[in-house]
Scaffold this motif. Structure first.
Motif, mmCIF file in Angstrom:
data_model
loop_
_atom_site.group_PDB
_atom_site.id
_atom_site.type_symbol
_atom_site.label_atom_id
_atom_site.label_comp_id
_atom_site.label_asym_id
_atom_site.label_seq_id
_atom_site.Cartn_x
_atom_site.Cartn_y
_atom_site.Cartn_z
ATOM 1 N N VAL A 71 0.855 -1.197 0.000
ATOM 2 C CA VAL A 71 0.000 0.000 0.000
ATOM 3 C C VAL A 71 0.882 1.235 0.000
ATOM 4 C CG1 VAL A 71 -2.219 -0.641 0.909
ATOM 5 C CG2 VAL A 71 -0.261 -0.579 2.433
ATOM 6 N N GLN A 72 0.448 2.239 -0.722
ATOM 7 C CA GLN A 72 1.203 3.483 -0.800
ATOM 8 C C GLN A 72 0.509 4.527 0.055
ATOM 9 O OE1 GLN A 72 4.052 3.944 -2.451
ATOM 10 N NE2 GLN A 72 4.081 1.847 -3.233
ATOM 11 N N ARG A 73 1.130 4.876 1.174
ATOM 12 C CA ARG A 73 0.583 5.958 1.988
ATOM 13 C C ARG A 73 1.686 6.484 2.876
ATOM 14 N NH1 ARG A 73 0.296 3.767 6.961
ATOM 15 N NH2 ARG A 73 -0.286 1.597 7.143
ATOM 16 N N ARG A 74 1.409 7.639 3.509
ATOM 17 C CA ARG A 74 2.379 8.177 4.458
ATOM 18 C C ARG A 74 2.487 7.260 5.658
ATOM 19 N NH1 ARG A 74 4.134 13.504 4.563
ATOM 20 N NH2 ARG A 74 4.258 13.410 6.829
ATOM 21 N N LYS A 75 3.685 7.199 6.239
ATOM 22 C CA LYS A 75 3.831 6.367 7.429
ATOM 23 C C LYS A 75 3.237 7.089 8.627
ATOM 24 C CE LYS A 75 6.518 3.428 5.199
ATOM 25 N NZ LYS A 75 6.431 4.070 3.887
ATOM 26 N N LEU A 76 2.449 6.356 9.389
ATOM 27 C CA LEU A 76 1.757 6.966 10.518
ATOM 28 C C LEU A 76 2.473 6.649 11.815
ATOM 29 C CD1 LEU A 76 -1.759 5.765 9.428
ATOM 30 C CD2 LEU A 76 -0.768 8.017 9.048
ATOM 31 N N GLU A 77 1.921 7.219 12.866
ATOM 32 C CA GLU A 77 2.502 6.958 14.179
ATOM 33 C C GLU A 77 2.396 5.480 14.537
ATOM 34 O OE1 GLU A 77 1.992 9.072 18.450
ATOM 35 O OE2 GLU A 77 1.432 10.214 16.664
ATOM 36 N N SER A 78 1.292 4.856 14.078
ATOM 37 C CA SER A 78 1.117 3.438 14.389
ATOM 38 C C SER A 78 2.197 2.597 13.698
ATOM 39 C CB SER A 78 -0.269 2.980 13.934
ATOM 40 O OG SER A 78 -0.391 3.187 12.550
ATOM 41 N N ASP A 79 2.673 3.034 12.556
ATOM 42 C CA ASP A 79 3.766 2.313 11.908
ATOM 43 C C ASP A 79 5.050 2.443 12.713
ATOM 44 O OD1 ASP A 79 2.223 1.543 9.697
ATOM 45 O OD2 ASP A 79 2.438 3.557 8.842
ATOM 46 N N GLU A 80 5.252 3.660 13.268
ATOM 47 C CA GLU A 80 6.444 3.864 14.084
ATOM 48 C C GLU A 80 6.460 2.916 15.260
ATOM 49 O OE1 GLU A 80 7.676 7.730 15.585
ATOM 50 O OE2 GLU A 80 6.743 8.577 13.776
ATOM 51 N N LEU A 81 5.278 2.688 15.840
ATOM 52 C CA LEU A 81 5.217 1.848 17.033
ATOM 53 C C LEU A 81 5.491 0.388 16.712
ATOM 54 C CD1 LEU A 81 2.197 3.460 18.826
ATOM 55 C CD2 LEU A 81 4.601 3.639 19.415
ATOM 56 N N GLN A 82 5.222 -0.004 15.481
ATOM 57 C CA GLN A 82 5.450 -1.423 15.174
ATOM 58 C C GLN A 82 6.619 -1.607 14.205
ATOM 59 O OE1 GLN A 82 2.525 -3.323 12.909
ATOM 60 N NE2 GLN A 82 1.735 -1.497 11.925
ATOM 61 N N MET A 83 7.643 -0.763 14.370
ATOM 62 C CA MET A 83 8.811 -0.891 13.491
ATOM 63 C C MET A 83 9.473 -2.261 13.604
ATOM 64 S SD MET A 83 10.661 2.774 13.628
ATOM 65 C CE MET A 83 12.201 2.207 12.968
ATOM 66 N N ARG A 84 9.419 -2.830 14.819
ATOM 67 C CA ARG A 84 10.051 -4.141 14.995
ATOM 68 C C ARG A 84 9.315 -5.239 14.249
ATOM 69 N NH1 ARG A 84 12.119 -2.240 19.836
ATOM 70 N NH2 ARG A 84 14.388 -2.362 19.825
ATOM 71 N N ASN A 85 8.070 -4.980 13.843
ATOM 72 C CA ASN A 85 7.394 -5.983 13.023
ATOM 73 C C ASN A 85 7.974 -6.024 11.613
ATOM 74 O OD1 ASN A 85 5.829 -6.445 15.167
ATOM 75 N ND2 ASN A 85 3.967 -5.471 14.352
ATOM 76 N N PHE A 86 8.528 -4.899 11.187
ATOM 77 C CA PHE A 86 9.177 -4.897 9.873
ATOM 78 C C PHE A 86 10.575 -5.497 9.980
ATOM 79 C CE2 PHE A 86 6.598 -0.774 9.245
ATOM 80 C CZ PHE A 86 5.453 -1.517 8.998
ATOM 81 N N PHE A 87 11.434 -4.804 10.707
ATOM 82 C CA PHE A 87 12.801 -5.291 10.903
ATOM 83 C C PHE A 87 13.137 -5.203 12.374
ATOM 84 C CE2 PHE A 87 13.120 -3.405 6.573
ATOM 85 C CZ PHE A 87 13.415 -4.563 5.881
ATOM 86 N N GLU A 88 13.792 -6.233 12.903
ATOM 87 C CA GLU A 88 14.299 -6.119 14.262
ATOM 88 C C GLU A 88 15.791 -6.410 14.275
ATOM 89 O OE1 GLU A 88 12.490 -8.875 16.916
ATOM 90 O OE2 GLU A 88 12.459 -10.462 15.439
ATOM 91 N N GLU A 89 16.414 -6.222 15.433
ATOM 92 C CA GLU A 89 17.856 -6.370 15.532
ATOM 93 C C GLU A 89 18.287 -7.744 15.034
ATOM 94 O OE1 GLU A 89 15.941 -5.197 17.887
ATOM 95 O OE2 GLU A 89 16.829 -3.392 18.801
ATOM 96 N N GLY A 90 19.314 -7.761 14.227
ATOM 97 C CA GLY A 90 19.845 -9.020 13.711
ATOM 98 C C GLY A 90 19.304 -9.408 12.360
ATOM 99 N N ASP A 91 18.229 -8.790 11.944
ATOM 100 C CA ASP A 91 17.639 -9.173 10.660
ATOM 101 C C ASP A 91 18.531 -8.767 9.497
ATOM 102 O OD1 ASP A 91 15.493 -10.309 11.752
ATOM 103 O OD2 ASP A 91 14.056 -8.725 11.283
ATOM 104 N N LEU A 92 18.536 -9.599 8.487
ATOM 105 C CA LEU A 92 19.304 -9.304 7.279
ATOM 106 C C LEU A 92 18.370 -8.746 6.221
ATOM 107 C CD1 LEU A 92 21.565 -12.416 7.003
ATOM 108 C CD2 LEU A 92 22.328 -10.074 7.192
ATOM 109 N N LEU A 93 18.882 -7.803 5.446
ATOM 110 C CA LEU A 93 18.037 -7.229 4.402
ATOM 111 C C LEU A 93 18.912 -6.885 3.208
ATOM 112 C CD1 LEU A 93 18.282 -3.747 4.351
ATOM 113 C CD2 LEU A 93 17.705 -4.284 6.678
ATOM 114 N N VAL A 94 18.269 -6.818 2.066
ATOM 115 C CA VAL A 94 18.957 -6.346 0.871
ATOM 116 C C VAL A 94 18.340 -5.003 0.507
ATOM 117 C CG1 VAL A 94 17.470 -7.830 -0.532
ATOM 118 C CG2 VAL A 94 19.482 -6.827 -1.544
ATOM 119 N N ALA A 95 19.182 -4.039 0.169
ATOM 120 C CA ALA A 95 18.700 -2.684 -0.062
ATOM 121 C C ALA A 95 19.602 -1.992 -1.070
ATOM 122 C CB ALA A 95 18.687 -1.902 1.244
#
Lengths: 312, 323
Positions: free
Chosen positions: A135-159
């Protein structure tokens, strides 16, 4: 099971005898940079390069008594009057547009810190990641609160490297379905200089193994997934940030280990990695019908590198 | 590199639990990486060894690298420092370069932890007649530090040569006593002085009859323990975990064995690390299996150490010839 080997000893008692000189004794020709521009010349730290009267010193050099001297081991590069030495072993020097593989080290307000084998930790802003489901939208405060659901410490990512901050730290983005969290495989670390810039850094080998060659020297070896570019809409929305591995059969696991060991050997022998090279190396290893762990044995890896360089 | 993502952890765990078990670099469960060992690396130490587990065959980089050195020191028993019969002090320091991600406080903790393991295990033996400083430096860590630590320590202690000593006694003349027969040969030739205020009439010391490189090997060379680490992922376990494997398993069991050839095997120490638990019958069977693996490490290490002795003798002889 357990085998002991010796540290390699200098074979010859007069090992250093022939090559050691006092700096004054060395051939006295002032280096003519114009001659050497064709081939790359290697330097040792402390080696005299040229006179500082006519040239400017760049990275990897310093001036001592009107002489430009190399401070690292590497190759000499010259742009007009500027002489630089590019180090052979160094941390990764990011450039915009590079594909990197990184590991999250810290979660901060609206951003993640990412270890990408660079001098400073890279930064991944919350605004530069895709939301699950695309979904394309601005990131809200609720997204900030669940940042660890996206990436948490130790996770590997390609960017991809998006821009630089004023302090030189790089800013990453994962705003493409090609980028994101990594799973179904293992990480190999090689010196960054060994990863060449290629047309595509997503390589899939015919043995059911995918490779992501990060330009920072982090290489992700994983199970082959269906081509993402084809069915963008069909992609499972939740899978992007999933921590769960798919079912991986033993043959694929074996192939992943084999490819990892090949990369380790090639890095050990300082062979730059390309997709063709890896493919040939894999075929060679399959022809030999050896065990996976045997690839790391000295005689086998010698033979592997010899065979690869003969074909190339 | 201490933390791994959940996906990596579960990849490693499921590979280990698959049939047949697979490891990241294709080893079998009980395989070790190649272990490189050299003794006599520190010229000023009484015994020293360098060990590297899992280094690259070609350029020699990577792997867990450990340097161990033994320095003998003389202590005076009387002032409370020394202990009659000698003592062993083991110290482990970790190079910050080996753990670039750790803050200095965590590094100190790690050092203290490794030191206490080593010290408590080796100093129990009390075989020495000197203060024996066993200093170990962890130069780089690529997993399985504990096994490497004890192998390096054993190799350094194996290599240790104790200088032969001869005790000497000086005796001052007793004032006014002319009895010739009582005199020591190396007696102080002091004239009779009325101002002799020394209370002790007798001083004991020792001298070294040998030149420095010679000496006797340490008594009890055969009983220095080695460690075998069982990395447990019930129901399987494996040996010589790489760094990534180490951080993805719930439980580790260190077993320190001393296996002298003529005596019964001795379990010196064992410790269990990790958040989960195991029950007693499992530990019993693990100790049994650990002993089998420890024995194979022990035999291989002994053979290598004997090779090293031969190699160094050969080298010394060559140097003497080419002098």
């Amino acid at each position: 099971m357990l085998s002991f080997i010796s540290f390699s000893q200098p074979t010859d008692a007069n090992h250093y005898g022939s090559t050691r000189h006092h700096p004054d004794v060395e051939h006295d020709s002032l280096m003519d940079l114009d001659d050497d521009l064709g081939g790359s010349r290697l330097t040792c730290p402390g080696e005299f390069i040229t006179s500082s009267q006519t040239f400017m010193r760049g990275h990897g050099t310093y001036v001592d008594q009107d002489e430009v001297i190399a401070s690292v081991a590497g190759t000499i590069e010259r742009v007009n009057k500027l002489v630089t030495v590019r180090a052979i072993r160094s941390r990764y020097n990011p450039e915009v547009g590079d594909l990197v593989v990184g590991r999250i080290t810290e979660v901060q307000p609206r951003r993640w810190k990412v270890d990408a084998h660079s001098r400073q930790d890279a930064i991944l802003m919350l605004s530069s990641v895709n939301l699950p489901g695309g979904v394309q939208r601005r990131k809200l405060e609720s997204d900030e609160l669940q940042m660890r659901n996206f990436f948490e410490e130790g996770d590997l990512l390609v960017a991809e490297v998006q821009a630089f901050f004023s302090d030189g730290a790089m800013s990453l983005h994962t705003r493409s379905l090609k980028y994101g969290k990594l799973r179904n495989g293992q990480l190999i670390i090689v010196p960054p200089i060994l990863v060449r810039r290629l047309k595509s850094h997503f390589i899939s080998l015919p043995c059911g193994v995918d490779l992501i060659l990060g330009l920072n020297g982090y290489i992700w070896v994983s199970k082959h997934v269906k081509d993402i570019d084809q069915g963008e809409q069909g992609l499972d929305a939740e899978a992007v940030y999933s921590n769960k591995n798919d079912d991986i059969d033993d043959a694929t696991r074996m192939a992943i280990s084999r490819v990892s060991n090949i990369i380790r050997v090639l890095a050990d022998y300082f062979v730059p990695l390309t997709d063709m090279l890896l493919l040939e190396a894999y075929e060679w290893v399959i022809e030999q019908e050896g065990d996976t762990k045997d690839i790391l044995q000295e005689d086998m890896s010698d033979a592997l590198v010899a065979a690869i360089s003969a074909r190339a | 590199m201490s933390s791994l993502s959940k996906a990596e952890k579960s990849y490693i765990q499921s590979s280990l639990l698959s049939k047949p078990p697979l490891r990241a670099d294709g080893r079998a469960l009980y395989d070790f990486r190649a272990v490189a060992l050299e003794t006599g690396v520190a010229p000023l130490a009484n015994g020293s060894a360098r060990i590297n587990i899992g280094r690259n065959a070609h350029d020699g980089g990577g792997g867990t690298e450990i340097l161990a050195a033994v320095k003998l020191e003389v202590e005076t028993v009387a002032d409370g420092e020394g202990v009659d019969g000698g003592r062993v002090v083991g110290t482990v320091s970790c190079s910050p370069a080996a753990y670039p991600h750790l803050p200095s406080g965590a590094l100190d903790d790690l050092q203290h932890d490794l030191t206490s393991v080593l010290h408590d295990t080796v100093s129990y033996l009390e075989k020495k007649s000197w203060l024996l400083n066993l200093d170990v430096i962890v130069l780089s860590d690529d997993g399985n530090v504990c096994d490497a630590l004890f192998m390096a320590a054993r190799a350094a202690l194996w290599d240790t040569k104790v200088p032969r000593t001869r005790s000497v006694e000086y005796q001052a003349k007793k004032a006014g006593n002319n009895a010739e027969g009582n005199r020591d040969i190396e007696m102080d030739e002091e004239g009779k002085s009325g101002f002799d205020t020394r209370i002790t009439k007798k001083v004991t010391d020792f001298e070294l009859p040998d030149y420095w490189d010679e000496g006797e090997i340490l008594d009890g060379r055969n009983i220095w323990p080695i460690c075998v680490t069982l990395n447990l992922l019930p129901p399987v376990f494996f040996l010589d975990a790489a760094l990534q494997e180490e951080s993805s398993i719930p439980l580790r069991l260190h077993l320190m064995f001393s296996l002298p050839p003529s005596e019964k095997p001795r379990l010196q120490t064992f410790r269990l690390l990790g958040p989960s638990g195991v029950d007693v019958p499992l530990i019993k069977s693990l100790i049994k299996e650990g002993e089998v693996h420890a024995r194979s490490i022990w035999t291989a290490l002994d053979a290598k150490l004997k090779d090293e002795d031969i190699r160094r003798n050969q080298k010394a002889r060559d140097r003497f010839l080419h002098r």
